[in-house]
Design a protein around this motif. Structure first.
Motif, PDB file in Angstrom:
ATOM      1  N   PHE A 180      -9.500  10.314  -4.122  1.00 15.85           N
ATOM      2  CA  PHE A 180      -9.578   9.143  -4.992  1.00 15.85           C
ATOM      3  C   PHE A 180     -10.308   9.399  -6.307  1.00 15.85           C
ATOM      4  N   SER A 181     -10.701  10.629  -6.533  1.00 15.82           N
ATOM      5  CA  SER A 181     -11.384  10.931  -7.792  1.00 15.82           C
ATOM      6  C   SER A 181     -10.367  11.119  -8.901  1.00 15.82           C
ATOM      7  N   PRO A 182     -10.675  10.605 -10.105  1.00 15.67           N
ATOM      8  CA  PRO A 182      -9.732  10.763 -11.212  1.00 15.67           C
ATOM      9  C   PRO A 182      -9.528  12.251 -11.506  1.00 15.67           C
ATOM     10  N   LYS A 183      -8.282  12.607 -11.735  1.00 17.73           N
ATOM     11  CA  LYS A 183      -7.980  13.994 -12.090  1.00 17.73           C
ATOM     12  C   LYS A 183      -8.420  14.243 -13.548  1.00 17.73           C
ATOM     13  N   THR A 184      -9.012  15.389 -13.795  1.00 22.65           N
ATOM     14  CA  THR A 184      -9.446  15.714 -15.164  1.00 22.65           C
ATOM     15  C   THR A 184      -8.278  16.370 -15.879  1.00 22.65           C
ATOM     16  N   GLU A 185      -7.346  15.501 -16.340  1.00 19.01           N
ATOM     17  CA  GLU A 185      -6.117  16.024 -16.967  1.00 19.01           C
ATOM     18  C   GLU A 185      -6.382  16.561 -18.356  1.00 19.01           C
ATOM     19  N   ASN A 186      -7.394  16.000 -19.015  1.00 16.75           N
ATOM     20  CA  ASN A 186      -7.708  16.454 -20.351  1.00 16.75           C
ATOM     21  C   ASN A 186      -9.174  16.873 -20.407  1.00 16.75           C
ATOM     22  N   THR A 208       0.023   9.013   6.135  1.00 14.64           N
ATOM     23  CA  THR A 208      -1.245   9.123   5.405  1.00 14.64           C
ATOM     24  C   THR A 208      -1.892  10.482   5.691  1.00 14.64           C
ATOM     25  N   TYR A 209      -2.946  10.768   4.944  1.00 16.57           N
ATOM     26  CA  TYR A 209      -3.858  11.842   5.322  1.00 16.57           C
ATOM     27  C   TYR A 209      -4.676  11.346   6.508  1.00 16.57           C
ATOM     28  N   GLY A 210      -5.152  12.264   7.319  1.00 13.78           N
ATOM     29  CA  GLY A 210      -5.936  11.861   8.483  1.00 13.78           C
ATOM     30  C   GLY A 210      -7.220  12.655   8.585  1.00 13.78           C
ATOM     31  N   TYR A 211      -8.317  11.953   8.844  1.00  7.63           N
ATOM     32  CA  TYR A 211      -9.627  12.609   9.008  1.00  7.63           C
ATOM     33  C   TYR A 211     -10.252  12.187  10.325  1.00  7.63           C
ATOM     34  N   LEU A 212     -10.642  13.182  11.119  1.00  6.16           N
ATOM     35  CA  LEU A 212     -11.387  12.911  12.342  1.00  6.16           C
ATOM     36  C   LEU A 212     -12.866  12.785  11.987  1.00  6.16           C
ATOM     37  N   PHE A 213     -13.470  11.672  12.417  1.00  4.34           N
ATOM     38  CA  PHE A 213     -14.880  11.419  12.099  1.00  4.34           C
ATOM     39  C   PHE A 213     -15.757  12.151  13.116  1.00  4.34           C
ATOM     40  N   VAL A 236     -13.990  12.098   1.399  1.00  6.30           N
ATOM     41  CA  VAL A 236     -12.638  11.536   1.259  1.00  6.30           C
ATOM     42  C   VAL A 236     -12.399  11.036  -0.168  1.00  6.30           C
ATOM     43  N   ILE A 237     -13.397  10.384  -0.746  1.00  3.82           N
ATOM     44  CA  ILE A 237     -13.239   9.896  -2.119  1.00  3.82           C
ATOM     45  C   ILE A 237     -13.088  11.078  -3.071  1.00  3.82           C
ATOM     46  N   SER A 238     -13.891  12.098  -2.866  1.00  2.00           N
ATOM     47  CA  SER A 238     -13.805  13.284  -3.715  1.00  2.00           C
ATOM     48  C   SER A 238     -12.444  13.968  -3.600  1.00  2.00           C
ATOM     49  N   ASN A 239     -11.928  14.036  -2.379  1.00  2.00           N
ATOM     50  CA  ASN A 239     -10.662  14.750  -2.142  1.00  2.00           C
ATOM     51  C   ASN A 239      -9.431  13.955  -2.582  1.00  2.00           C
ATOM     52  N   ILE A 251       0.828  -1.199   0.000  1.00  3.43           N
ATOM     53  CA  ILE A 251       0.000   0.000   0.000  1.00  3.43           C
ATOM     54  C   ILE A 251       0.866   1.253   0.000  1.00  3.43           C
ATOM     55  N   ASP A 252       0.464   2.226  -0.794  1.00  2.00           N
ATOM     56  CA  ASP A 252       1.130   3.526  -0.839  1.00  2.00           C
ATOM     57  C   ASP A 252       0.549   4.408   0.263  1.00  2.00           C
ATOM     58  N   LEU A 253       1.261   4.486   1.385  1.00  2.00           N
ATOM     59  CA  LEU A 253       0.732   5.237   2.533  1.00  2.00           C
ATOM     60  C   LEU A 253       0.576   6.720   2.228  1.00  2.00           C
ATOM     61  N   SER A 254       1.460   7.270   1.400  1.00  2.00           N
ATOM     62  CA  SER A 254       1.438   8.719   1.148  1.00  2.00           C
ATOM     63  C   SER A 254       0.195   9.145   0.378  1.00  2.00           C
ATOM     64  N   ALA A 255      -0.498   8.190  -0.249  1.00  2.00           N
ATOM     65  CA  ALA A 255      -1.727   8.504  -0.975  1.00  2.00           C
ATOM     66  C   ALA A 255      -2.955   7.932  -0.261  1.00  2.00           C
ATOM     67  N   SER A 256      -2.753   7.405   0.942  1.00  2.00           N
ATOM     68  CA  SER A 256      -3.833   6.754   1.674  1.00  2.00           C
ATOM     69  C   SER A 256      -4.442   7.685   2.716  1.00  2.00           C
ATOM     70  N   VAL A 257      -5.561   7.224   3.282  1.00  2.00           N
ATOM     71  CA  VAL A 257      -6.308   8.046   4.243  1.00  2.00           C
ATOM     72  C   VAL A 257      -6.641   7.211   5.473  1.00  2.00           C
ATOM     73  N   MET A 258      -6.399   7.799   6.648  1.00  2.00           N
ATOM     74  CA  MET A 258      -6.804   7.189   7.922  1.00  2.00           C
ATOM     75  C   MET A 258      -7.990   7.961   8.478  1.00  2.00           C
ATOM     76  N   ILE A 259      -9.026   7.221   8.885  1.00  2.00           N
ATOM     77  CA  ILE A 259     -10.235   7.832   9.439  1.00  2.00           C
ATOM     78  C   ILE A 259     -10.522   7.220  10.807  1.00  2.00           C
ATOM     79  N   GLY A 260     -10.775   8.080  11.793  1.00  2.00           N
ATOM     80  CA  GLY A 260     -11.158   7.574  13.103  1.00  2.00           C
ATOM     81  C   GLY A 260     -11.852   8.627  13.931  1.00  2.00           C
ATOM     82  N   ASP A 261     -12.431   8.186  15.047  1.00  2.00           N
ATOM     83  CA  ASP A 261     -13.197   9.113  15.889  1.00  2.00           C
ATOM     84  C   ASP A 261     -12.347   9.791  16.949  1.00  2.00           C
ATOM     85  N   ARG A 262     -11.074   9.417  17.044  1.00  2.00           N
ATOM     86  CA  ARG A 262     -10.207  10.006  18.069  1.00  2.00           C
ATOM     87  C   ARG A 262      -8.989  10.672  17.424  1.00  2.00           C
TER      88      ARG A 262
END
Ligand SMILES: [Mg+2]
Length: 179
Positions: free
Chosen positions: A170-176, A148-153, A165-168, A125-136
């Motif tokens: 994991f969404s494909p970049k509109t390169e063209n 990783t990126y981190g998101y507090l729930f 999170v998917i939008s921020n 897994i590529d940690l630098s492109a991954s996301v951690m989500i938790g309540d604490r």
């Protein structure tokens, strides 16, 4: 082999309701939006991992087998909801354990990042492109320490956060844009 980004999720009070040390299957209940979030991640082809402190093992409140039994039930419930949990990593240690071997200053109890490092190595897994989500805060900090990126729930629904999170990340970049 290309490394993939992934979602790392805390378990207790992020995916499932926990009013104490939970290990009984009869008490299993999703957090609001959790099943939908797992389905959403799976449909977006994003691997999902759970990283969870289970200090109840170290404290002797429940056994490792009981935790695995509970987790198997959760994995099945996720599949029934259209989601997929690829793997679960847990920390059994607790500073208040009566067993000195379980009271160690380990590298896996969040906010330590060991659980994420282990899963990333095992599953490429590529940690630098991954996301951690938790309540604490300790969940977010573990993610940050692992790179990783981190998101507090804090939302009412985990699925609302999943969409964000998917939008921020994991969404494909509109390169063209003209294509
Ligand atoms: Mg939690």
């Amino acid at each position: 082999m290309m490394k993939k980004p992934a979602i790392f999720l805390d378990r207790d009070n992020t995916l499932i309701q926990d009013n104490g040390y939970i290990f009984e299957v009869e008490k299993f209940a999703w957090i609001n939006g959790a099943a939908a979030a797992l389905k959403r991640f799976h449909e977006a082809n994003i691997p999902v991992f759970i990283v969870t402190n289970q200090g109840g093992i170290g404290r002797g409140i429940f056994s490792e087998d009981q935790m695995h039994h509970f987790n198997s039930h959760m994995i099945a419930a996720a599949r029934n909801a259209g989601g997929f949990i690829t793997d679960i990593a847990f920390c059994p240690h607790h500073p208040l354990s009566p067993d000195p071997a379980m009271a160690i200053a380990c590298s896996c109890r969040k906010p330590e990042p060991g659980l994420l490092f282990n899963l990333a190595q095992k599953w490429k897994i590529d940690l630098s492109a991954s996301v951690m989500i938790g309540d604490r805060d300790s969940d977010v900090e573990a993610g940050h320490r692992a790179g990783t990126y981190g998101y507090l729930f804090t939302q009412n629904s985990l699925d609302d956060l999943a969409k964000q999170v998917i939008s921020n990340h994991f969404s494909p970049k509109t390169e063209n844009a003209n294509a």
